[in-house]
Enzyme design. Structure first.
Site, PDB file in Angstrom:
ATOM      1  N   SER A 150       0.841  -1.197   0.000  1.00 60.32           N
ATOM      2  CA  SER A 150       0.000   0.000   0.000  1.00 60.32           C
ATOM      3  C   SER A 150       0.872   1.240   0.000  1.00 60.32           C
ATOM      4  O   SER A 150       1.976   1.247   0.567  1.00 60.32           O
ATOM      5  CB  SER A 150      -0.901   0.002   1.233  1.00 60.32           C
ATOM      6  OG  SER A 150      -1.500   1.265   1.427  1.00 60.32           O
ATOM      7  N   TYR A 165      -3.125  -0.934   9.868  1.00 55.87           N
ATOM      8  CA  TYR A 165      -3.128  -1.374   8.468  1.00 55.87           C
ATOM      9  C   TYR A 165      -1.750  -1.183   7.834  1.00 55.87           C
ATOM     10  O   TYR A 165      -1.176  -2.108   7.268  1.00 55.87           O
ATOM     11  CB  TYR A 165      -4.193  -0.588   7.703  1.00 55.87           C
ATOM     12  CG  TYR A 165      -4.240  -0.869   6.222  1.00 55.87           C
ATOM     13  CD1 TYR A 165      -5.011  -1.913   5.718  1.00 55.87           C
ATOM     14  CD2 TYR A 165      -3.536  -0.075   5.312  1.00 55.87           C
ATOM     15  CE1 TYR A 165      -5.061  -2.169   4.356  1.00 55.87           C
ATOM     16  CE2 TYR A 165      -3.581  -0.313   3.956  1.00 55.87           C
ATOM     17  CZ  TYR A 165      -4.350  -1.364   3.479  1.00 55.87           C
ATOM     18  OH  TYR A 165      -4.404  -1.617   2.133  1.00 55.87           O
TER      19      TYR A 165
END
Length: 234
Positions: A150, A165
């Site tokens: 990400s 996350y």
């Protein structure tokens, strides 16, 4: 993508391929001439659509269910993959693993629970790590492992509420770097990619529910997946 035997078909496993980035990856891999085993967790109809897209362009694909957060199911999944390879492609190996399956969504540090943290860990880090290990006996020498990380792991990207996350995605990047060293003797390439905000069904269809957020995100000029094509969000 190449196969270790010139006369043997090339096949990739793409997790989380029922929609979004996983579907796009599966379709593009098929366009390159490889067969694709697409996995899904809760949306068999989405996986069927991915298979239909691939077959509609003359490719070959097969869907299998997989819970990336359940490492205990990985040996049985490997056996399923082996059986499909033999029955559909008449081969006994794969040439690539794309670790895409997962989930998004932030959670403020003050609100983070151990249960939520553990879910991030199971699905975003432990799952792809041990799935790759489980599939390694089927992976050809000279094959490839690609894990979807990400943009949240990049320096300067510190969106509020993404400590859990981003922490797991950063762990995946670091683990991949070490795996590249360990598997280098077999010629296996190990890489990660870090896409920015992407228009998918993730986050409970947030883009459909809150369309007003799209212009601000698109202004960042990240790449956005629409359907099965990559288009600029510019």
């Amino acid at each position: 993508m190449t196969s270790e035997q010139n006369n043997s078909p090339s096949v990739a496993v793409v997790t989380g391929a029922s929609a979004g980035i996983g579907r796009s990856a599966a379709v593009e891999i098929a366009r390159s001439g490889s067969g694709v085993i697409v996995t899904y967790h809760s949306r068999p109809e989405g996986a069927a659509e991915t298979v239909q897209l691939i077959e509609g362009e003359g490719g070959k694909a097969h869907a299998l269910r997989l819970d990336v957060g359940d490492t205990g199911s990985f040996p049985a999944f490997r056996d399923e993959v082996r059986a499909v390879l033999r029955s559909v492609w008449e081969t006994d190996h794969i040439d690539a693993v794309v670790n895409n399956g997962g989930f998004g969504g932030g959670r403020a540090f003050e609100d983070m629970s151990e249960e939520a943290f553990d879910e991030y860990f199971r699905v975003l880090l432990r799952g792809p790590y041990f799935l790759t290990q489980a599939l390694l006996p089927l992976l050809s020498d000279g094959g490839a492992i690609l894990s979807v990380s990400s943009s949240s792991v990049r320096p300067g990207e510190t969106e509020v509420g993404y400590s859990g996350y981003a922490g797991m995605k950063a762990g995946l990047v670091t683990a991949s770097r070490y795996l590249a060293r360990e598997l280098g003797d077999r010629g296996v390439r190990v890489n990660t990619i870090a896409p920015g905000p992407t228009r998918t069904r993730i986050g409970g269809d947030a883009f459909e529910m809150y369309p007003e957020i799209i212009p601000a995100i698109a202004a960042k000029r990240h790449w956005v997946v629409l359907g099965s094509r990559m288009t600029s969000a510019e």
